[in-house]
Design a protein around this motif. Sequence first.
Motif, PDB file in Angstrom:
ATOM      1  N   GLU A 179       0.873  -1.170  -0.143  1.00  0.00           N
ATOM      2  CA  GLU A 179      -0.099   0.060  -0.065  1.00  0.00           C
ATOM      3  C   GLU A 179       1.081   1.252   0.129  1.00  0.00           C
ATOM      4  OE1 GLU A 179      -3.035   2.322   3.006  1.00  0.00           O
ATOM      5  OE2 GLU A 179      -2.715  -0.036   3.105  1.00  0.00           O
ATOM      6  N   ARG A 180       1.941   1.113   0.749  1.00  0.00           N
ATOM      7  CA  ARG A 180       2.790   2.344   0.723  1.00  0.00           C
ATOM      8  C   ARG A 180       3.803   2.523  -0.431  1.00  0.00           C
ATOM      9  NH1 ARG A 180       0.250   0.581   5.165  1.00  0.00           N
ATOM     10  NH2 ARG A 180      -0.073   2.046   6.814  1.00  0.00           N
ATOM     11  N   VAL A 181       4.199   1.406  -1.135  1.00  0.00           N
ATOM     12  CA  VAL A 181       4.827   1.231  -2.322  1.00  0.00           C
ATOM     13  C   VAL A 181       3.996   2.106  -3.331  1.00  0.00           C
ATOM     14  CG1 VAL A 181       5.556   0.138  -4.042  1.00  0.00           C
ATOM     15  CG2 VAL A 181       6.169  -0.701  -2.248  1.00  0.00           C
ATOM     16  N   ARG A 182       2.746   1.967  -3.388  1.00  0.00           N
ATOM     17  CA  ARG A 182       1.724   2.604  -4.492  1.00  0.00           C
ATOM     18  C   ARG A 182       1.703   4.123  -4.101  1.00  0.00           C
ATOM     19  NH1 ARG A 182      -0.721  -2.472  -3.586  1.00  0.00           N
ATOM     20  NH2 ARG A 182      -2.370  -1.487  -2.107  1.00  0.00           N
ATOM     21  N   LEU A 183       1.933   4.524  -3.167  1.00  0.00           N
ATOM     22  CA  LEU A 183       1.995   5.653  -2.523  1.00  0.00           C
ATOM     23  C   LEU A 183       3.322   6.831  -2.971  1.00  0.00           C
ATOM     24  CD1 LEU A 183       0.369   5.747   0.941  1.00  0.00           C
ATOM     25  CD2 LEU A 183      -0.831   6.303  -1.192  1.00  0.00           C
ATOM     26  N   VAL A 184       4.331   5.882  -3.358  1.00  0.00           N
ATOM     27  CA  VAL A 184       5.574   6.686  -3.673  1.00  0.00           C
ATOM     28  C   VAL A 184       5.231   7.352  -4.995  1.00  0.00           C
ATOM     29  CG1 VAL A 184       8.092   6.385  -4.290  1.00  0.00           C
ATOM     30  CG2 VAL A 184       6.868   4.667  -2.647  1.00  0.00           C
ATOM     31  N   ALA A 185       5.658   8.807  -4.860  1.00  0.00           N
ATOM     32  CA  ALA A 185       5.462   9.620  -5.912  1.00  0.00           C
ATOM     33  C   ALA A 185       6.789   9.572  -6.992  1.00  0.00           C
ATOM     34  CB  ALA A 185       5.466  11.049  -5.588  1.00  0.00           C
ATOM     35  N   PRO A 186       6.659   9.805  -8.348  1.00  0.00           N
ATOM     36  CA  PRO A 186       7.955   9.733  -9.023  1.00  0.00           C
ATOM     37  C   PRO A 186       9.311  10.314  -8.456  1.00  0.00           C
ATOM     38  CG  PRO A 186       5.782  10.062 -10.620  1.00  0.00           C
ATOM     39  CD  PRO A 186       5.527  10.246  -8.896  1.00  0.00           C
TER      40      PRO A 186
END
Length: 198
Positions: free
Chosen positions: A26-33
């Motif tokens: 879930e946190r990986v998917r929140l990482v911005a470019p």
Amino acid sequence: MAHRREHRRPAQPGTPYAEALAAFGERVRLVAPDQWDAPTPCTDWSVRDLVNHLTGEQLWVPELLMGSTVSEVGGRFDGDVLGADPAAAWAAAAEAARAAFEVPGATDLTVHLSFGDASAQYYLDQLTTDAVVHTWDLAEGIGHRTRLPAGLAEFALGEMAGYGDLSGSGLFDPPLPVPDDADPQTRLLALAGRRDRP
């Protein structure tokens, strides 16, 4: 978290591995470019380094559960395993690892770890604990204050309490003092040398 101790908890179903993988994902998917190079509470690890570490750990799971030794796997998972799409690389590795542990009898196996043979249940519990602590690290790295799911924090705290001082591993700072009434997340993070933000 390649640290050996006597694993006193008997092998039993209920290790929240899938939940720990989901929380980290879930946190990986929140990482911005623009956040992949951001620092994390892990000394010398950027956000990308941290996700790469956890992804690499999951890539090992099917191999070790099939009986491979560290020398047989060799350097296949060394270096960058994330490629151009880190979130997809993480998701694929996590799903394969989760499925490998769901094979009936998987936790009854013996796995050949870097420090010697261990039960797959010990390995599973170690992986779960590592994922829980690093979920908080990743959230900090991307600026998201995180309350870990209570069950995950309590499980990892129970495991970490038996490891002793992990600062000698180079992956953790020395444990920090906490009040007697501190909640499980605060106590867990303190054992790993981390201070939760108020």
